[in-house]
Scaffold this active site. Sequence first.
Site, PDB file in Angstrom:
ATOM      1  N   GLU A  86     -51.694 -47.428 -53.285  1.00 23.10           N
ATOM      2  CA  GLU A  86     -51.989 -47.287 -55.256  1.00 23.10           C
ATOM      3  C   GLU A  86     -53.058 -46.439 -55.469  1.00 23.10           C
ATOM      4  O   GLU A  86     -52.888 -45.637 -56.746  1.00 23.10           O
ATOM      5  CB  GLU A  86     -51.763 -48.348 -55.698  1.00 23.10           C
ATOM      6  CG  GLU A  86     -50.447 -49.236 -55.228  1.00 23.10           C
ATOM      7  CD  GLU A  86     -49.650 -48.815 -56.170  1.00 23.10           C
ATOM      8  OE1 GLU A  86     -49.656 -47.738 -56.999  1.00 23.10           O
ATOM      9  OE2 GLU A  86     -48.785 -49.324 -56.082  1.00 23.10           O
ATOM     10  N   SER A 347     -49.687-112.308 -52.092  1.00 17.95           N
ATOM     11  CA  SER A 347     -51.202-112.802 -51.394  1.00 17.95           C
ATOM     12  C   SER A 347     -51.519-112.267 -50.931  1.00 17.95           C
ATOM     13  O   SER A 347     -52.953-112.291 -50.079  1.00 17.95           O
ATOM     14  CB  SER A 347     -49.787-113.606 -49.641  1.00 17.95           C
ATOM     15  OG  SER A 347     -49.252-114.740 -50.567  1.00 17.95           O
TER      16      SER A 347
END
Length: 780
Positions: A86, A347
């Site tokens: 690029e 429990s």
Amino acid sequence: MNFPRRILSHWRKFALASAFLLAFLFVLDRLFPPPVPGRDSPKALLVVARDGTPLRAFPDRAHIWRHAVTPDEVSPRYLEALVRYEDRAFYWHPGVNPFALMRAAWQWARQGKIVSGGSTLTMQVARILEPPAQPGARSMRSKVKQILRALQLEWRYSKTEILTLYINYAPMGGVLEGVEAASRAYLGKPSLRLSHAEAAMLAVLPQAPSLYRPDRHPERARQARDKVLERMTGTWSAEDIADARSEPPYSQTLKEPSLAPLLAERLKKQAAGRIRIDTTIDAHAQQTVELLLADRAGGLPPRVSMAALVVDNATLEVRAYAGSADFGDGQRFAHVDMVRASRSPGSTLKPFLYGLALDEGLIHSESLLADVPQSFSGYQPGNFQQSFHGPVSVSEALTKSLNVPAVEALERLQPTRFVALLRRGGLKLDFPRGAEPNLSVILGGAGVSLEQLVSAYTALARQGLAGELRFTPEAPRSERRMLSAGAAYIIRDILESGGPMGRALESGAGQRRGIAWKTGTSFGFRDAWSIGVSDHYTVGVWVGRPDGTPNPGFFGANVAAPLLVDIFDALEASQGNRQRPPPPEVKQERICWPLGLRQNGTAPEHCHQSRLAWTLNDTAPPTFPDRLRSGEARYLLQIDPISGRRARSDCFQGKLETREIARWPAVLEPWIAPDVRPRALPPAWLPACAEHASGEGALKIVGISNGETLHRSAAGNAPLIRLSVRGKTDGEVIWLVNGKNMGRQPARASFAYRLEQDGGYDITAMDEQGHYDRVSFSLR
């Protein structure tokens, strides 16, 4: 003389004009800043695991998916391909490449249209941040604007900052922006691990995202990739380029990441403008847990969900967080986070009760408790299976999760103090407004979340220190003492192996591979729990309906515990558990029942049963005081030495011996083993002293004789027996068949029971004052 003055005058004018131009440009820059995303701009949010794996991505207001990264977090191959293809001059030009612009201008002049834009990466960033009014349109005006913005960006930002903007905002097709989002979505991997071919493909993708998408147009993506590879000669080796060319374009089906989705939503509310949240989640562990839950969900009834939590004991960091059974199943309340929901714990608080009782000096691991029908100021707890075991130790009561002994221990510790001690350790229970703690709290009469329970259970692996769970690496470590190191060791040992007696008898809690775990089931089968602790992890599992409706037949042991074991198997397949020496304050000693004291300080005739126990802080507390009768645990009797029967001087003229007897709690006398009864119970009275026996053995079962043998009818039907009691009692009588509670009924009412199976039967009748009678018979 005038010439130098004229030169100086020109330089002054030039400097003044330059200063004016710079000031003008500075004002323009401030009046028209580049539209770089700021703190208040809409942001996509990415929540990631500890290794960077995306857990969940939240798009910005424009529904764009973006995973923020820095150049250091991206593969160098991608950066090389990007710059080479690029903008080769990216690192030296001031935002605009004059040679590229001159080439573009020449092409435009010759052909009358824009052929190539001559754009630099900086100009592309300007276009990305401020796109033209008509997407895809090219005009001289837009190009000039890009040039000015590019110069402005270069003035304000470093090359690294500009590159960071590009790699995070470049369009990658559809709703994807940035190389990391594209790499994760198309390739299923972080951009740091891109191959040469993948780097080239993603580098060219922003040129035409719709045309080059590898999931839709693989051939176009390959052709575009190969153009990039052609330009990489001299940067990459010929061998790497050839290998990249031979690699077919690949893309997985696009889908948003969805690991630990409810945790991600929870952390999103605390994002405060951040674009990325790093968590402590282990991606592999998270995926494993979610797969296990999804697999189990298929066998559950409608509207039943599950939750699981995995915590690293060393750091208190959460490694897996599943708040619902399946995030995609709305019928199972997928979006309700049951890790945080307050539910009845069943429990699961019992380990802390016994641990705190150890610290308070009330018990040791083999203290004698009574698992028999009892009434505690009107509160009459029963066991889950509605059966009773008679005399049990603390270790047995905990491993078998017996309810009545737990209530007995809580009565001694006191509910208010128990709740306060839990709060001190970081576990705050929820109660209805205005309600005070009572004995039911130990059986689930309060509210707690899975997160709170797991946090508390970490104390068993951390020498008694519980800690606030950490979901992000920066979260502070907050610890509180739940139990002493000694109490935590003893409770974990009991849950893991049944304690010293459990190992000696090879009949512990059924635990395995160094996992100490506890289950729980709330009233009405609304909640099934299982919490486990190993050296490495604390794991919690919850199963139930988020709307609180019952789920009959689903309890902790048969639903939650198997899933807990599967999670441990998956997490710790190759990890062993080290041997843990007890802390110096913990000792193994022999104690005696019924007194509960050390064997070496107890007379042999008072030691009816010897037990191997853990003691804490050199303390061996005695058995709790008798709830039904006052007096010392040892008392004196007068015995006729010839007959061995009880007597008194007012009814017997012979010589008497005084004998001291260790007394069992009154409620346990019906349960004393036959081989212990001759030593544990006082002998019968001499006939001459029978009047002193009034009040003792006040109940008598009638309707069947002790030792009797019954036979079925010729038709083989199960016989129905009807029993009643006689004696000095006007209250209720508890009937038990082979230790199973059959209910209470008035003393004057008869008790009917059908004998369904052949074999022996023990039927006991017992009132609330401890009076009882028992008959044993058989059916053939």
